[in-house]
Design an enzyme around this catalytic site. Structure first.
Site, PDB file in Angstrom:
ATOM      1  N   HIS A  96       0.845  -1.200   0.000  1.00  0.00           N
ATOM      2  CA  HIS A  96       0.000   0.000   0.000  1.00  0.00           C
ATOM      3  C   HIS A  96       0.880   1.250   0.000  1.00  0.00           C
ATOM      4  O   HIS A  96       0.677   2.165  -0.804  1.00  0.00           O
ATOM      5  CB  HIS A  96      -0.921   0.007   1.228  1.00  0.00           C
ATOM      6  N   ASP A 130       6.298  21.316 -26.656  1.00  0.00           N
ATOM      7  CA  ASP A 130       6.253  19.969 -26.091  1.00  0.00           C
ATOM      8  C   ASP A 130       7.326  19.902 -25.014  1.00  0.00           C
ATOM      9  O   ASP A 130       7.982  20.898 -24.733  1.00  0.00           O
ATOM     10  CB  ASP A 130       6.521  18.905 -27.175  1.00  0.00           C
ATOM     11  N   TRP A 140       7.219  -0.173   3.790  1.00  0.00           N
ATOM     12  CA  TRP A 140       7.704   0.480   2.566  1.00  0.00           C
ATOM     13  C   TRP A 140       9.102   1.039   2.769  1.00  0.00           C
ATOM     14  O   TRP A 140       9.819   1.297   1.819  1.00  0.00           O
ATOM     15  CB  TRP A 140       6.739   1.583   2.107  1.00  0.00           C
ATOM     16  N   SER A 160      12.524   5.706 -13.919  1.00  0.00           N
ATOM     17  CA  SER A 160      11.421   6.433 -14.536  1.00  0.00           C
ATOM     18  C   SER A 160      11.326   7.843 -13.985  1.00  0.00           C
ATOM     19  O   SER A 160      11.236   8.816 -14.746  1.00  0.00           O
ATOM     20  CB  SER A 160      10.117   5.673 -14.295  1.00  0.00           C
ATOM     21  N   SER A 161      11.377   7.987 -12.655  1.00  0.00           N
ATOM     22  CA  SER A 161      11.170   9.346 -12.149  1.00  0.00           C
ATOM     23  C   SER A 161      12.395  10.218 -12.363  1.00  0.00           C
ATOM     24  O   SER A 161      12.259  11.437 -12.503  1.00  0.00           O
ATOM     25  CB  SER A 161      10.706   9.363 -10.692  1.00  0.00           C
ATOM     26  N   HIS A 192      13.498  11.799   3.462  1.00  0.00           N
ATOM     27  CA  HIS A 192      12.923  13.089   3.809  1.00  0.00           C
ATOM     28  C   HIS A 192      12.725  14.004   2.609  1.00  0.00           C
ATOM     29  O   HIS A 192      11.632  14.524   2.409  1.00  0.00           O
ATOM     30  CB  HIS A 192      13.618  13.793   4.967  1.00  0.00           C
ATOM     31  N   GLU A 213      12.158  13.043  -0.202  1.00  0.00           N
ATOM     32  CA  GLU A 213      11.044  12.413  -0.916  1.00  0.00           C
ATOM     33  C   GLU A 213       9.700  12.975  -0.458  1.00  0.00           C
ATOM     34  O   GLU A 213       8.802  13.181  -1.273  1.00  0.00           O
ATOM     35  CB  GLU A 213      11.095  10.894  -0.704  1.00  0.00           C
ATOM     36  N   TYR A 228       9.096  15.910   0.409  1.00  0.00           N
ATOM     37  CA  TYR A 228       8.912  17.214  -0.242  1.00  0.00           C
ATOM     38  C   TYR A 228       8.686  17.063  -1.733  1.00  0.00           C
ATOM     39  O   TYR A 228       8.031  17.894  -2.354  1.00  0.00           O
ATOM     40  CB  TYR A 228      10.078  18.143   0.079  1.00  0.00           C
ATOM     41  N   SER A 234      -1.077  27.249  -5.161  1.00  0.00           N
ATOM     42  CA  SER A 234      -0.735  28.649  -5.458  1.00  0.00           C
ATOM     43  C   SER A 234      -1.298  29.104  -6.798  1.00  0.00           C
ATOM     44  O   SER A 234      -1.353  30.301  -7.072  1.00  0.00           O
ATOM     45  CB  SER A 234       0.786  28.828  -5.475  1.00  0.00           C
ATOM     46  N   HIS A 256      15.454  12.893  11.887  1.00  0.00           N
ATOM     47  CA  HIS A 256      14.295  13.018  12.772  1.00  0.00           C
ATOM     48  C   HIS A 256      13.407  11.785  12.689  1.00  0.00           C
ATOM     49  O   HIS A 256      12.493  11.638  13.474  1.00  0.00           O
ATOM     50  CB  HIS A 256      13.497  14.305  12.508  1.00  0.00           C
ATOM     51  N   HIS A 257      13.684  10.904  11.727  1.00  0.00           N
ATOM     52  CA  HIS A 257      12.974   9.623  11.666  1.00  0.00           C
ATOM     53  C   HIS A 257      13.647   8.588  12.561  1.00  0.00           C
ATOM     54  O   HIS A 257      13.203   7.455  12.639  1.00  0.00           O
ATOM     55  CB  HIS A 257      12.940   9.101  10.230  1.00  0.00           C
ATOM     56  N   THR A 277       7.442  27.026   5.486  1.00  0.00           N
ATOM     57  CA  THR A 277       6.112  26.463   5.246  1.00  0.00           C
ATOM     58  C   THR A 277       5.043  27.413   5.762  1.00  0.00           C
ATOM     59  O   THR A 277       4.001  27.618   5.126  1.00  0.00           O
ATOM     60  CB  THR A 277       5.975  25.088   5.922  1.00  0.00           C
ATOM     61  N   LYS A 309       4.323  30.122   3.372  1.00  0.00           N
ATOM     62  CA  LYS A 309       3.426  29.718   2.287  1.00  0.00           C
ATOM     63  C   LYS A 309       1.965  29.771   2.736  1.00  0.00           C
ATOM     64  O   LYS A 309       1.119  30.340   2.049  1.00  0.00           O
ATOM     65  CB  LYS A 309       3.769  28.303   1.826  1.00  0.00           C
ATOM     66  N   ARG A 339       1.755   1.070  15.094  1.00  0.00           N
ATOM     67  CA  ARG A 339       1.402   0.919  13.688  1.00  0.00           C
ATOM     68  C   ARG A 339       1.895  -0.425  13.175  1.00  0.00           C
ATOM     69  O   ARG A 339       2.674  -1.105  13.830  1.00  0.00           O
ATOM     70  CB  ARG A 339       1.995   2.062  12.859  1.00  0.00           C
TER      71      ARG A 339
HETATM   72 CU   LIG Z   1      11.340  13.493   7.443  1.00  0.00          CU
END
Ligand SMILES: [Cu+2]
Lengths: 527, 183
Positions: free
Chosen positions: A78, A107, A143, A171-172, A255, A257, A259, A270, A304-305, A330, A333, A452
């Site tokens: 998931h 294009d 994951w 790909s990305s 991390h 990722e 963002y 925006s 921080h993880h 943030t 924004k 979790r």
């Molecule tokens: Cu993080």
């Protein structure tokens, strides 16, 4: 090539083959954008179905529907599908569709690479999903595939997971390179950097994040592969490695990722807020600088993880303060969005509804993130449902809501038809209510200590979990409405003018609706 | 800028970042070595200490545990020793192969609190090498170490912990000892 296709080619200006081949060989940014978006929606439904399995199992305490090993596969896949299959391709699809039109380019800069970067994606997910049906099952280590769960304790199908992630990464990366080259080289004359629409800006910064960290993810999975199959010891203490190092490498990717999954959302919001507030965006330049500083800061907060891994005090303090620092740009924004709405002539079309919900609920997810950033508090919250609540607020009511907002905003431009407003509003309100029934109580069970990734829980969490599951089913079913709206809108509906929304600004509203196959073959002049 | 040159630069960034992921492995070790964070003690043979600080003493305790059902029982003869910084100490460990097959053991040391790691110098340790055992063999190991005289004042006790792994299946080329020698 068949003669039918040949003659078709002469009829329409220079469309290539018809049917499936048209999509397989296409190098048109609009075709590829649509492919990405359809793929993403499909993955969203598949990943969502897995979430339904998870919520069904957690409806009651005890083990009833699936065995724990399968439950672990569901939580793992998931997560992988929603991150790499739903959110990221959706943003790439929107970039494909909108970036060339927004900067007045004919294009994408590298159309053949564009075709490749999409078409390898279905194979990556086919490999990943196939592994679920193989003996031993698919990945079940979360994951985040922490070593040694993914090395010592995983099954032989882990190689399939590794290759799938490699392909997603390639790909990305190709998609990101294409976006950068397009934005740097193909801007219409007069489109200076500080005139770029914010969606383009945020995507440019996202693309740089992608090419910086996707290779690190590729490195991490490669190390897992060689540790598992070729006897290296990157993460194995017995051989001189260190399992904690896995977490450092993974979160160095992980991390930034998050963002990657939210900066394009900022761009979409925006764009939409000024349109329906009928005002210019408040603080354009500060938006650009805030986005850049969020991106830069994202490289120095990864640990921080890992507050509970036994980091030294100096490290805990550094990562705590650095993480909290991110709330400053943030906050800028969020302030700008609210200031844009302030005294605007606001109307509440569906894209605007999703955008306002985004601002409120994403900010809520930001606040719980701030709570998690407090090291001593994190020891209590770590690996509980509080974390699950936090990242679903920023990813579902954040990223996904922005994608929905963007889809409703540009759908009339893509199809030439207005979507069914009643159904769309129903979709919004059902989603809004159910998503909060789904994720809000998770804060409480998390604070009370429910861990979790476990298929069972203590009895005192039963009522809340039943409620959460009901919210989950309702949210899942509501998304079928979105499928219906998109389908109906593609098939027909009231015709829309070129400038679909009266308050909208930008080059994309100067081309006809539906947007013709080729736009800006001669670049427009931007004043 | 032409597409191709921009493309080349971006591709270099991608390759560079892929290499960086692998560079993180030694960088991480270097960082831990320099700062002594993470309780990762040096696996190099220390030189003899040349002065002893008799004004204070430190408690050093030992603990061992086997990882992943490694069939070894390793115990220090003393639970802890009280030493002065700079004083060289010998501690005996008894080790037994519990299985009835030949086995190879690797002990991985760790020091708590983490910032004490770089102040603990080992001159002889069974953790420097892989230790082959014959079936049910019993061996006595000697650990020779001293605590650096520079050990910060606030650290009054520290723990040296060994995690014992069974590496019989692994090849000789990817063990701690081989890696240390290589680089
Ligand atoms: Cu993080």
């Amino acid at each position: 090539m068949s003669t039918v296709a040949q003659s078709e080619q002469n009829h329409h200006d220079h469309h290539a083959a018809k049917g499936f081949k048209r999509w397989l060989y296409t190098t048109n940014h609009k075709d590829i954008g649509s492919l990405y978006l359809i793929f993403s929606l499909t993955m969203f439904l598949i990943g969502g179905a897995m979430a339904m399995v998870i919520r069904a199992e957690l409806f009651q305490p005890g083990l009833q529907l699936v065995d724990p090993h399968f439950f672990n596969q569901m939580t793992t896949v998931h997560g992988l599908i929603m991150v790499f299959g739903a959110v990221m391709p959706a943003f790439t699809g929107l970039a494909n569709w909108m970036v060339p039109m927004m900067i007045g380019a004919p294009d994408m800069a590298l159309p053949r690479m564009n075709n490749w970067s999409f078409w390898i994606l279905p194979f990556a997910f086919a490999i990943l999903l196939m592994s679920l049906f193989m003996e031993g099952g698919g990945p079940a280590f979360g994951w985040t595939f922490y070593a040694p769960l993914s090395t010592t304790y995983s099954n032989d199908n882990t190689a399939l997971f590794v290759f799938a992630v490699h392909i997603m990464g390639i790909s990305s990366i190709m998609g990101a390179i294409n976006v950068i080259v397009t934005i740097v080289n193909l801007r219409a004359p007069g489109m200076t950097w500080m005139k770029l629409p914010l969606f383009v800006w945020t995507w440019l910064i996202t693309a740089f994040l992608l090419i910086a960290v996707m290779p690190v993810l590729a490195g991490a999975v490669t190390m897992v592969l060689t540790d598992k199959y070729f006897g290296t010891s990157f993460f194995d203490a017995a051989g001189g490695g260190d399992p904690v190092m896995f977490q450092h490498i993974f979160w160095f990717f992980g991390h930034p990722e998050v963002y990657i999954m939210i900066l394009p959302a900022f761009g979409i919001i925006s764009t939409i807020i000024p349109t329906f507030s009928r005002k210019k965006l408040f603080g354009y330049a500060s938006m650009v600088y805030a986005t850049s500083s969020i991106a830069l800061l994202s490289f120095i907060v990864w640990a921080h993880h890992m507050f509970t891994t036994g980091m030294p005090l100096a490290g805990e303090l550094f990562f705590m303060y650095a993480t909290m620092l991110i709330s400053v740009p943030t906050g800028v924004k969020v302030f700008n969005w609210v200031a844009t709405m302030w005294r605007g002539s606001i109307s509440f079309e569906v894209p605007m509804l999703f955008s306002i919900a985004f601002i409120v609920l994403f900010t809520l997810g930001g606040f719980s993130g701030l709570m998690l950033a407090i090291t001593p508090a994190d020891f209590q919250y770590h690996d509980t449902y509080f974390v699950v609540a936090h990242f679903h607020y920023v990813l579902v009511t954040g990223a996904i809501f922005s994608i929905m907002a963007g889809a409703y905003y540009w759908l009339p431009k893509w199809t030439g038809h207005m979507y069914n407003e009643r159904l769309a509003k129903l979709h919004f309100w059902l989603s809004l209510v159910s998503v909060n029934v789904l994720f809000f109580p998770m804060h409480f069970v998390g604070l009370a200590g429910m861990p979790r990734r476990i298929p069972d829980y203590a009895l005192q969490f039963a009522d809340f979990n039943a409620l959460i599951s009901i919210g989950g089913f309702a949210f899942g079913l509501s998304q079928l409405l979105f499928v219906a709206v998109v389908y109906k809108c593609a098939k027909g509906g009231a015709a829309v003018p070129d400038k679909v929304w009266d308050g909208a600004e930008g080059l994309e509203w100067e081309v006809p609706s539906p947007a013709p196959y080729h736009t800006f073959s001669t670049p427009p002049e931007v004043k | 800028m032409p597409h191709s040159s921009l493309l080349k630069k971006l591709t270099l960034v991608v390759i560079g970042m892929f290499a960086f992921a692998f560079a993180l492995v030694p960088l991480y070790d270097v960082f831990c070595d320099v700062t002594g964070l993470n309780g990762k003690p040096s696996l190099e043979v220390a030189t003899e200490s040349n002065k002893v600080l008799t004004s204070r003493t430190v408690d050093v305790s030992f603990t061992t545990h086997s990882q992943r059902n490694a069939p070894f029982e390793v115990n220090s003869r003393q639970y802890s020793v009280n030493v002065s910084p700079g004083e060289m100490v010998e501690v005996k460990f008894s080790a037994k192969n519990l299985s009835s097959e030949a086995r190879v053991m690797q002990a991985v040391p760790s020091v708590s609190p983490g910032k004490a790691a770089k102040y603990l110098h080992k001159m002889a340790c069974f953790c420097f090498d892989q230790q082959p055992f014959s079936a049910n063999q019993e061996v006595e190991f000697t650990l020779v170490f001293y605590v650096d005289t520079e050990l910060p004042e606030e650290i009054e006790e520290l723990t040296l912990s060994y995690t014992v792994f069974d590496i019989s299946e692994a090849t000789a080329s990817n063990t701690v000892a081989a890696k240390q020698q290589a680089g």
